[in-house]
Design an enzyme around this catalytic site. Sequence first.
Site, PDB file in Angstrom:
ATOM      1  N   SER A 125       0.848  -1.207   0.000  1.00 26.45           N
ATOM      2  CA  SER A 125       0.000   0.000   0.000  1.00 26.45           C
ATOM      3  C   SER A 125       0.871   1.239   0.000  1.00 26.45           C
ATOM      4  O   SER A 125       2.036   1.205   0.438  1.00 26.45           O
ATOM      5  CB  SER A 125      -0.882  -0.021   1.254  1.00 26.45           C
ATOM      6  OG  SER A 125      -1.489   1.230   1.480  1.00 26.45           O
ATOM      7  N   TYR A 149      -1.468   0.710  11.564  1.00 26.67           N
ATOM      8  CA  TYR A 149      -1.762   0.191  10.223  1.00 26.67           C
ATOM      9  C   TYR A 149      -0.582   0.414   9.282  1.00 26.67           C
ATOM     10  O   TYR A 149      -0.142  -0.506   8.577  1.00 26.67           O
ATOM     11  CB  TYR A 149      -3.018   0.848   9.656  1.00 26.67           C
ATOM     12  CG  TYR A 149      -3.343   0.327   8.272  1.00 26.67           C
ATOM     13  CD1 TYR A 149      -3.950  -0.921   8.122  1.00 26.67           C
ATOM     14  CD2 TYR A 149      -3.004   1.042   7.129  1.00 26.67           C
ATOM     15  CE1 TYR A 149      -4.210  -1.434   6.856  1.00 26.67           C
ATOM     16  CE2 TYR A 149      -3.271   0.535   5.869  1.00 26.67           C
ATOM     17  CZ  TYR A 149      -3.874  -0.699   5.734  1.00 26.67           C
ATOM     18  OH  TYR A 149      -4.118  -1.210   4.486  1.00 26.67           O
TER      19      TYR A 149
END
Length: 318
Positions: A125, A149
């Site tokens: 990501s 995260y």
Amino acid sequence: MENMEIKSQTILVTGGAGFIGSHLVDRLIDERARVVVLDNLSSGRRENVQPKAKFYKIDIRDEQVRSIFKKEKPKAVFHLAAQPLVQEAYGNPLETLDVNIMGTANILEACRFQKGVKAIVVFSSDKAYGKAKILPYTEKTPLVGDHPYEVSKSSADLIAQSYFKTYGMPIVIARCGNTFGPRDYNFVRIIPGAFEAILKKNVLLIRSDGKMIREYVYVKDVAEGCVKLAQHIENIKGEAFNFGSKNIFSVLEVVKEIETILGVKIPYKILNIAKNEIPKQYLDWRKAKRMLAWQPKYTFEQGIKESFEWYRRVAFSK
């Protein structure tokens, strides 16, 4: 570039019942691959998976994963399974770190002990880059996530790199911008949230101050990018590739764009309660264009129209 053959090959997809994973499964089946899906359905949905795919309900941390690899003998593995929600990671960091880091390690270990795996695509990501001072992010930008995260994505990305460097495994990494499209049921995200507000005639609640800038890429373009990574694996082992678009908007600009495209008015309320948000994120994806001949095919308008029709017809049909 030399292409890996996908047709008639057994391809394993972790997270294949999820938002992005299920579109990848569709794309692989279009290529006439034999697709095997591993998903524990924590965020994915069984109905997302085409009947042509073989499905195992299993957590990627489960020791039985290796048994499935041994039975199915995949030629390529796409690892997309993850805890995908930033807000969930704040509330439950241990689970997020465990799934995204140790889950990735478990899948890579299964690949390491399985003979005949020719390509491993690890889905990362743009969040793995953390808060970079220089934009756009290139593939050489350091991975410096600083919250649960982001750290989980940075760590999983680095683990994948370590398996290439240590064991010479055929690994390549995909780093994507904010992906949108059908089957995304996370209505906290701005685009699904806007669709929900339109279809339910609600006020759209915006968690941030509305000024956060992101890059938005359509899910089918992301799936295509993943397929190209596997096809060109012989030339790109150990590399990372950014996949993005020219759709770089603030949150409020996204709302205005959707209003214009769909000819609607979306009432919204800015809550400004989001914490630790990265102010700006967008990617340099020229490497994918140069080495993979990849570029997004969908305009923002096309993606919004196709997505909205799916939400209207499927997600909010009742």
